[in-house]
Design a protein around this motif. Structure first.
Motif, PDB file in Angstrom:
ATOM      1  N   SER A   1      -5.907  10.748 -18.023  1.00 14.60           N
ATOM      2  CA  SER A   1      -5.034  11.380 -17.034  1.00 14.60           C
ATOM      3  C   SER A   1      -4.880  10.523 -15.785  1.00 14.60           C
ATOM      4  CB  SER A   1      -5.594  12.751 -16.635  1.00 14.60           C
ATOM      5  OG  SER A   1      -6.770  12.614 -15.880  1.00 14.60           O
ATOM      6  N   LYS A   2      -3.770  10.716 -15.080  1.00 13.64           N
ATOM      7  CA  LYS A   2      -3.491   9.957 -13.866  1.00 13.64           C
ATOM      8  C   LYS A   2      -4.579  10.113 -12.805  1.00 13.64           C
ATOM      9  CE  LYS A   2       1.574   9.907 -14.245  1.00 13.64           C
ATOM     10  NZ  LYS A   2       1.722   8.433 -14.283  1.00 13.64           N
ATOM     11  N   PRO A   3      -5.091  11.337 -12.541  1.00 16.25           N
ATOM     12  CA  PRO A   3      -6.145  11.452 -11.525  1.00 16.25           C
ATOM     13  C   PRO A   3      -7.379  10.630 -11.865  1.00 16.25           C
ATOM     14  CG  PRO A   3      -5.207  13.606 -11.998  1.00 16.25           C
ATOM     15  CD  PRO A   3      -4.642  12.664 -13.018  1.00 16.25           C
ATOM     16  N   VAL A   4      -7.821  10.646 -13.125  1.00 17.32           N
ATOM     17  CA  VAL A   4      -9.015   9.905 -13.510  1.00 17.32           C
ATOM     18  C   VAL A   4      -8.767   8.402 -13.387  1.00 17.32           C
ATOM     19  CG1 VAL A   4     -10.548   9.329 -15.429  1.00 17.32           C
ATOM     20  CG2 VAL A   4      -9.920  11.697 -15.014  1.00 17.32           C
ATOM     21  N   VAL A   5      -7.618   7.929 -13.864  1.00 13.43           N
ATOM     22  CA  VAL A   5      -7.285   6.501 -13.764  1.00 13.43           C
ATOM     23  C   VAL A   5      -7.166   6.094 -12.305  1.00 13.43           C
ATOM     24  CG1 VAL A   5      -5.571   4.734 -14.285  1.00 13.43           C
ATOM     25  CG2 VAL A   5      -6.138   6.450 -16.003  1.00 13.43           C
ATOM     26  N   GLY A   6      -6.478   6.917 -11.521  1.00 10.07           N
ATOM     27  CA  GLY A   6      -6.226   6.588 -10.123  1.00 10.07           C
ATOM     28  C   GLY A   6      -7.477   6.513  -9.277  1.00 10.07           C
TER      29      GLY A   6
ATOM     30  N   ALA B   1     -15.405   2.362 -18.600  1.00  6.89           N
ATOM     31  CA  ALA B   1     -15.758   3.422 -17.662  1.00  6.89           C
ATOM     32  C   ALA B   1     -14.633   4.441 -17.524  1.00  6.89           C
ATOM     33  CB  ALA B   1     -16.084   2.821 -16.294  1.00  6.89           C
ATOM     34  N   THR B   2     -13.399   3.973 -17.505  1.00  4.93           N
ATOM     35  CA  THR B   2     -12.253   4.891 -17.374  1.00  4.93           C
ATOM     36  C   THR B   2     -12.170   5.840 -18.558  1.00  4.93           C
ATOM     37  OG1 THR B   2     -11.055   3.139 -16.185  1.00  4.93           O
ATOM     38  CG2 THR B   2      -9.764   5.001 -17.003  1.00  4.93           C
ATOM     39  N   VAL B   3     -12.374   5.319 -19.758  1.00  5.74           N
ATOM     40  CA  VAL B   3     -12.348   6.173 -20.958  1.00  5.74           C
ATOM     41  C   VAL B   3     -13.514   7.152 -20.946  1.00  5.74           C
ATOM     42  CG1 VAL B   3     -12.440   6.204 -23.476  1.00  5.74           C
ATOM     43  CG2 VAL B   3     -11.158   4.405 -22.300  1.00  5.74           C
ATOM     44  N   LEU B   4     -14.696   6.686 -20.562  1.00  4.37           N
ATOM     45  CA  LEU B   4     -15.875   7.551 -20.555  1.00  4.37           C
ATOM     46  C   LEU B   4     -15.742   8.671 -19.531  1.00  4.37           C
ATOM     47  CD1 LEU B   4     -18.769   4.926 -20.885  1.00  4.37           C
ATOM     48  CD2 LEU B   4     -17.752   6.345 -22.664  1.00  4.37           C
ATOM     49  N   VAL B   5     -15.321   8.336 -18.309  1.00  5.02           N
ATOM     50  CA  VAL B   5     -15.154   9.361 -17.277  1.00  5.02           C
ATOM     51  C   VAL B   5     -14.081  10.360 -17.691  1.00  5.02           C
ATOM     52  CG1 VAL B   5     -14.469   9.782 -14.877  1.00  5.02           C
ATOM     53  CG2 VAL B   5     -15.978   7.856 -15.423  1.00  5.02           C
ATOM     54  N   GLY B   6     -12.994   9.863 -18.304  1.00  5.96           N
ATOM     55  CA  GLY B   6     -11.957  10.755 -18.795  1.00  5.96           C
ATOM     56  C   GLY B   6     -12.481  11.696 -19.868  1.00  5.96           C
ATOM     57  N   THR B   7     -13.345  11.206 -20.730  1.00  4.28           N
ATOM     58  CA  THR B   7     -13.930  12.040 -21.777  1.00  4.28           C
ATOM     59  C   THR B   7     -14.855  13.092 -21.196  1.00  4.28           C
ATOM     60  OG1 THR B   7     -13.827  10.179 -23.342  1.00  4.28           O
ATOM     61  CG2 THR B   7     -15.268  12.013 -23.923  1.00  4.28           C
ATOM     62  N   TRP B   8     -15.730  12.686 -20.289  1.00  5.71           N
ATOM     63  CA  TRP B   8     -16.692  13.620 -19.688  1.00  5.71           C
ATOM     64  C   TRP B   8     -16.016  14.718 -18.876  1.00  5.71           C
ATOM     65  CZ3 TRP B   8     -19.782   8.733 -18.132  1.00  5.71           C
ATOM     66  CH2 TRP B   8     -20.665   8.386 -19.167  1.00  5.71           C
TER      67      TRP B   8
ATOM     68  N   PRO C   1      -0.251  -2.092  -2.925  1.00 11.98           N
ATOM     69  CA  PRO C   1       0.780  -1.112  -3.272  1.00 11.98           C
ATOM     70  C   PRO C   1       0.490  -0.371  -4.574  1.00 11.98           C
ATOM     71  CG  PRO C   1       1.794  -3.162  -2.575  1.00 11.98           C
ATOM     72  CD  PRO C   1       0.334  -3.438  -2.706  1.00 11.98           C
ATOM     73  N   VAL C   2      -0.033  -1.083  -5.573  1.00  6.79           N
ATOM     74  CA  VAL C   2      -0.337  -0.432  -6.856  1.00  6.79           C
ATOM     75  C   VAL C   2      -1.423   0.621  -6.681  1.00  6.79           C
ATOM     76  CG1 VAL C   2      -1.367  -0.800  -9.130  1.00  6.79           C
ATOM     77  CG2 VAL C   2       0.433  -2.320  -8.324  1.00  6.79           C
ATOM     78  N   ILE C   3      -2.495   0.265  -5.987  1.00  5.33           N
ATOM     79  CA  ILE C   3      -3.590   1.214  -5.772  1.00  5.33           C
ATOM     80  C   ILE C   3      -3.114   2.413  -4.961  1.00  5.33           C
ATOM     81  CG2 ILE C   3      -5.789   1.525  -4.575  1.00  5.33           C
ATOM     82  CD1 ILE C   3      -6.552  -1.273  -5.370  1.00  5.33           C
ATOM     83  N   PHE C   4      -2.346   2.161  -3.911  1.00  7.69           N
ATOM     84  CA  PHE C   4      -1.870   3.251  -3.063  1.00  7.69           C
ATOM     85  C   PHE C   4      -1.027   4.245  -3.862  1.00  7.69           C
ATOM     86  CE2 PHE C   4       1.387   5.128  -0.331  1.00  7.69           C
ATOM     87  CZ  PHE C   4       0.600   5.724   0.650  1.00  7.69           C
ATOM     88  N   CYS C   5      -0.030   3.751  -4.582  1.00  4.91           N
ATOM     89  CA  CYS C   5       0.843   4.644  -5.341  1.00  4.91           C
ATOM     90  C   CYS C   5       0.077   5.399  -6.423  1.00  4.91           C
ATOM     91  CB  CYS C   5       1.985   3.853  -5.988  1.00  4.91           C
ATOM     92  SG  CYS C   5       3.144   3.107  -4.820  1.00  4.91           S
ATOM     93  N   THR C   6      -0.819   4.705  -7.118  1.00  4.12           N
ATOM     94  CA  THR C   6      -1.561   5.331  -8.209  1.00  4.12           C
ATOM     95  C   THR C   6      -2.455   6.453  -7.713  1.00  4.12           C
ATOM     96  OG1 THR C   6      -1.560   3.240  -9.431  1.00  4.12           O
ATOM     97  CG2 THR C   6      -3.151   4.898 -10.115  1.00  4.12           C
ATOM     98  N   ILE C   7      -3.188   6.211  -6.621  1.00  5.75           N
ATOM     99  CA  ILE C   7      -4.119   7.217  -6.124  1.00  5.75           C
ATOM    100  C   ILE C   7      -3.375   8.392  -5.494  1.00  5.75           C
ATOM    101  CG2 ILE C   7      -5.923   7.644  -4.412  1.00  5.75           C
ATOM    102  CD1 ILE C   7      -7.012   4.912  -4.949  1.00  5.75           C
ATOM    103  N   VAL C   8      -2.317   8.118  -4.737  1.00  6.43           N
ATOM    104  CA  VAL C   8      -1.555   9.213  -4.129  1.00  6.43           C
ATOM    105  C   VAL C   8      -0.976  10.123  -5.202  1.00  6.43           C
ATOM    106  CG1 VAL C   8       0.509   9.784  -2.791  1.00  6.43           C
ATOM    107  CG2 VAL C   8      -1.030   7.983  -1.997  1.00  6.43           C
ATOM    108  N   LEU C   9      -0.406   9.544  -6.256  1.00 10.91           N
ATOM    109  CA  LEU C   9       0.140  10.355  -7.334  1.00 10.91           C
ATOM    110  C   LEU C   9      -0.963  11.081  -8.083  1.00 10.91           C
ATOM    111  CD1 LEU C   9       2.897   7.997  -8.812  1.00 10.91           C
ATOM    112  CD2 LEU C   9       3.224  10.055  -7.442  1.00 10.91           C
ATOM    113  N   GLY C  10      -2.098  10.415  -8.294  1.00  9.54           N
ATOM    114  CA  GLY C  10      -3.198  11.038  -9.023  1.00  9.54           C
ATOM    115  C   GLY C  10      -3.828  12.186  -8.263  1.00  9.54           C
TER     116      GLY C  10
END
Length: 453
Positions: free
Chosen positions: A294-299, A402-409, A60-69
């Motif tokens: 951002s939500k898309p990058v995290v998701g 990785a999340t911070v790096l991808v968000g930065t790039w 459920p967490v992955i589903f909600c996060t990715i759909v919103l992102g």
């Protein structure tokens, strides 16, 4: 005469006591395991039950996060850009982790001089029986769920990822007509995190049962006899995390890895107590969004990383394979090392956060490449639980960085907000695991209006 309006009452954060209780519970579990080992081994279902409760919330967490992102991104190409960049980074870092493990393993020669007994051989055969023998086609077909909703009920991470991406792109394509869906998923996400915060209050009980059981079953003597492989593995993980990842994080994002880990301290403690990085996945998603990514990058990055960013698992498989070969008196050549371990990296996809999956992957890889070494897997069965903690911690650290790096790039990381969070000016809401002041999305064309314009 003016009357001042009363200040809003600040709710006291009682979760601080929760994590103190976890530390006490871990210590108590170790004590019980040493004093009454037979009784302690019977407590294993308590720890298993807590981890299963956490796993219940993963889909459920992955589903909600990715759909919103995905649903809130203006262009679908942005999702592809983030995903492609993340996968390329994951492949590169797994290769580096593999190389470091090979170098350290060939320097210390773990397992040299050990003898294989009949009981160890039996344990190795049992581990091999639980390994997966599926091919590439079976793996790819296994990503497709039976139905649109079955991925959410069966707990398959990659299937949930696929369904969430499809739904997210569909909502995105609907334009303004998809706004009610985004609002509904936002409410569901808050419900899911609320349930998760309730489950977390059982963490001390789960930690006590898990630690008591493993100490009772293993004992001190087994740890002493295998100290070399454990210390070598821990040292390799330390070098990779604090040297490789630390320098990369400082160079790209300008953030100290020690500050980031201090912010994620409670998640690391949770992983130590459960020996599974999967138990901290929902909190990592929430904290990375609060941190300024951002939500898309995290998701996209976090759930994908839990299936493909296997830094700790790569190091573990490297060290364990060399250890088994040395202990069996039949060391692997460099060519055999590279061939076997590349196969293992591919075979271990989707198992990064699952306790014991590394052991099954090790046994399966040896079975397919060097069947004569499978019995040696039993040598590390007794300490795999302790090694899996370092493996899970390394996987978690790699995904956070990785999340911070991808968000930065991708320009989707707010460094100023990150500095405020690290300085303690904007603490994470431990009660809800969400930022309550963030409004529900009103347009799928606006990605996180409060943080990113």
């Amino acid at each position: 005469m003016e009357t001042q309006s009363p200040l809003p009452r600040v709710r006291r954060d009682r979760t601080h006591y929760l994590y103190i209780a976890v530390v006490v519970a871990v210590a108590a579990g170790i004590l019980v395991g040493l004093v009454v080992p037979d009784f302690a081994k019977e407590l294993r279902p308590i720890g298993t039950g807590f981890v299963n409760l956490i796993k219940m919330m993963i889909s459920p967490v992955i589903f909600c996060t990715i759909v919103l992102g995905v649903g809130s991104v203006r262009q679908a190409a942005k999702v592809g850009k983030v995903g492609g960049l993340a996968l390329g980074y994951f492949l590169t870092m797994s290769t580096i982790a593999l190389a470091i493990g090979l170098v350290v393993g060939n320097l210390i020669h773990p397992g040299a001089g050990l003898d294989l007994g009949s009981s160890v051989a039996e344990a190795g055969q049992k581990a091999a029986s639980g390994a997966s023998n599926e091919g590439t086609a079976d793996f790819l077909l296994g990503i497709i769920p039976t139905s649109l909703l079955s991925a959410l009920t069966e707990g398959e991470v990659l299937q949930t990822l696929l369904v969430a991406l499809v739904v997210g792109f569909a909502v995105q394509a609907m334009g303004s007509r998809g706004e009610p869906v985004l609002r509904a998923v936002t409410v569901i996400q808050r419900l899911v995190f609320k349930v998760l915060s309730m489950i977390m209050w059982l963490a001390p009980i789960g930690a006590f049962g898990a630690m008591a059981a493993v100490v009772g079953a293993t004992g001190v003597d087994a740890l002493k006899s295998l100290a070399q492989i454990m210390l070598g593995f821990y040292a390799t993980c330390f070098i990779f995390v604090f040297v490789v990842l630390g320098l990369l994080l400082r160079a790209v994002a300008g953030i100290s890895i020690f500050s980031l880990f201090k912010y994620l301290a409670r998640e690391f403690l949770l992983i130590v107590s459960t020996s599974s990085s999967e138990s901290a996945l929902p909190r990592l998603i929430a904290k990375m969004e609060h941190f300024g990514v951002s939500k898309p990058v995290v998701g996209i990055t976090v759930p994908t990383g839990y299936s493909f960013n296997l830094d700790g698992t790569a190091i573990y498989l490297t060290m364990a394979s060399l250890f088994v070969a040395e202990a069996m008196g039949n060391p692997l050549s460099i060519g055999e090392q590279i061939s076997l371990l590349l196969f293992m990296i591919i075979a271990s996809k989707g198992a990064a956060g699952i306790t014991g999956a590394g052991l099954a992957t090790l046994a399966g890889g040896l079975q397919s490449h060097r069947p004569d070494l499978v019995d040696g897997v039993g040598l590390i069965v007794g300490i795999d639980r302790f090694m899996s903690e370092a493996r899970a911690l390394t996987n978690f650290a790699g995904n956070a960085v990785a999340t911070v790096l991808v968000g930065t790039w991708t320009g989707e990381f707010d460094k100023e907000r990150a500095r405020e969070v690290l300085a303690g000016h904007d603490p994470f809401n431990e009660q809800t695991l969400l930022d309550e002041d963030e409004p529900a999305p009103v347009s799928p064309a606006v990605p996180s209006a409060r943080r990113f314009s």
